[in-house]
Design an enzyme around this catalytic site. Sequence first.
Site, short mmCIF file in Angstrom:
data_model
loop_
_atom_site.label_atom_id
_atom_site.label_comp_id
_atom_site.label_asym_id
_atom_site.label_seq_id
_atom_site.Cartn_x
_atom_site.Cartn_y
_atom_site.Cartn_z
N LYS A 96 28.81 43.14 39.60
CA LYS A 96 29.48 43.99 40.53
C LYS A 96 28.84 45.23 40.85
O LYS A 96 28.82 45.78 42.13
CB LYS A 96 30.84 44.29 40.10
CG LYS A 96 31.55 42.95 39.80
CD LYS A 96 33.22 43.07 40.37
CE LYS A 96 33.68 41.56 40.68
NZ LYS A 96 33.77 41.04 39.37
N GLU A 118 39.64 48.11 45.16
CA GLU A 118 40.51 47.49 44.53
C GLU A 118 40.21 46.80 43.46
O GLU A 118 39.08 46.66 43.08
CB GLU A 118 41.35 46.19 45.54
CG GLU A 118 40.25 45.07 45.41
CD GLU A 118 39.00 45.30 46.10
OE1 GLU A 118 38.82 46.11 46.90
OE2 GLU A 118 38.03 44.46 45.60
N SER A 385 26.94 35.81 35.05
CA SER A 385 27.57 36.78 36.09
C SER A 385 27.80 38.12 35.19
O SER A 385 27.98 39.38 35.55
CB SER A 385 28.57 36.32 36.96
OG SER A 385 29.77 35.90 36.04
C1 LIG Z 1 34.50 39.82 39.01
C2 LIG Z 1 33.82 38.71 38.25
C3 LIG Z 1 33.50 37.58 39.02
C4 LIG Z 1 34.27 37.07 40.17
O1 LIG Z 1 33.80 37.67 41.33
P1 LIG Z 1 32.82 36.86 42.46
O2 LIG Z 1 32.80 37.76 43.45
O3 LIG Z 1 33.32 35.52 42.59
O4 LIG Z 1 31.67 36.81 41.80
C5 LIG Z 1 32.61 36.79 38.34
N1 LIG Z 1 32.02 37.25 36.95
C6 LIG Z 1 32.12 38.10 36.52
C7 LIG Z 1 31.45 38.88 35.21
C8 LIG Z 1 33.14 39.11 37.06
O5 LIG Z 1 33.10 40.65 36.60
#
Ligand SMILES: *Cc1c(COP(=O)(O)O)cnc(C)c1O
Length: 404
Positions: A96, A118, A385
């Site tokens: 993010k 948000e 992610s």
């Molecule tokens: C917020 C988040 C997501 C989901 O958000 P996307 O916009 O779909 O990437 C996925 N993985 C992590 C670690 C997150 O914090």
Amino acid sequence: MSSNPNNYAYPDARGHFGPYGGRFVAETLMQPLHALEEAYLSLRDDPDFRAELDRDLKLYVGRPSPLYPAERLTKRWGGAEIHLKREDLNHTGAHKINNTVGQALLAKHLGKTRIIAETGAGQHGVASATIAARLGLKCVVYMGAEDVERQSPNVYRMKLLGAEVVPVSSGTRTLKDAMNEALRDWVTNVDDTFYVIGTVAGPHPYPMLVRDFNAVVGRELRGQCQEAFGALPDALVACVGGGSNAIGMFHPFIPDSSVRMIGVEAGGYGIATGQHAAPLSAGHPGVLHGNRTYIMADENGQISGTHSVSAGLDYPGVGPEHAWLKDTGRVEYVSVNDDDAIAAFHELTRVEGIIPALETAHALAWAKRMAPEMGAGKRLVVNLSGRGDKDLYTVAKREGLKLD
Ligand SMILES: *Cc1c(COP(=O)(O)O)cnc(C)c1O
């Protein structure tokens, strides 16, 4: 429906990805959205802006993130080589921050002194509060009252960073209500305020600019694959909430038809139960938060309640570019339920010593299924992610443990 991935140039000038995207907002927001679009289009090619962004990504975020060959996992699952793009190693622990750093720089260049955001689980709120602290901007984060209770460590983190956290008690008291409230704030305070959206949703130009800021992941990955094995990967797998980590990884590979791309939604208790957060797998086109995309809604157009064990995937919509990539068939979308995601969470932790976010665990669970089908000699990259520290309470609670 047709689109030639070799001439992929979306969105068009009106912010459309085929029939999706666009700008469905109150009239008062049209002007600020146009101003934002104009500023972004001129700054994105400005060498000074690029240099500033690159420096932040390197020195503050810690990029490039490694491409890690998960050898023990590969051996265990049998089949394609598993490689992990380590977005969990970024400052604040997820992808993010790639986007918040970019949007905060835009805010600074536009002379805004206040940013709003948000947040669901609090990851985007923390990333926004972090960059606001660094740039000396005032920061207000809207968060569903339900989530404020569920995610107290992140609420405290945001407060430590100097942000004001506003609990939202309307609707289901979760992410979609927080986003409504943030849009409302923006309408009233457009003069000094920049709205930092946390995923590739919202009205144009957000789905485009959030994608562009996250596409650093896919661009790095291309070079890292060339270096590590002198070829493109055979498949990319990423989880999809709003879709920002997935599109960030996929986008630079869209013209490469040899690269399979799979987006994994939250199957919750199972698609058949209706208790999930998988609009691409089981929803239909509609309008949510300023854009046309796949949503989960009843026959009267009321947004449905969603469920996922991972708060970051628990959203009834999805970025409009994913809707288009689904319809054109360039990306495959599937779902993984809570139990399989939890199992993958434990498996990566025990086999590679990496505790993944529960969102990420959905992508891992699908990779586990795919690797043997692809077979040895193929290469599959999972977008890792985020890290799982934020999820320890959730996992412990499911397993009947109490941590404090
Ligand atoms: C917020 C988040 C997501 C989901 O958000 P996307 O916009 O779909 O990437 C996925 N993985 C992590 C670690 C997150 O914090």
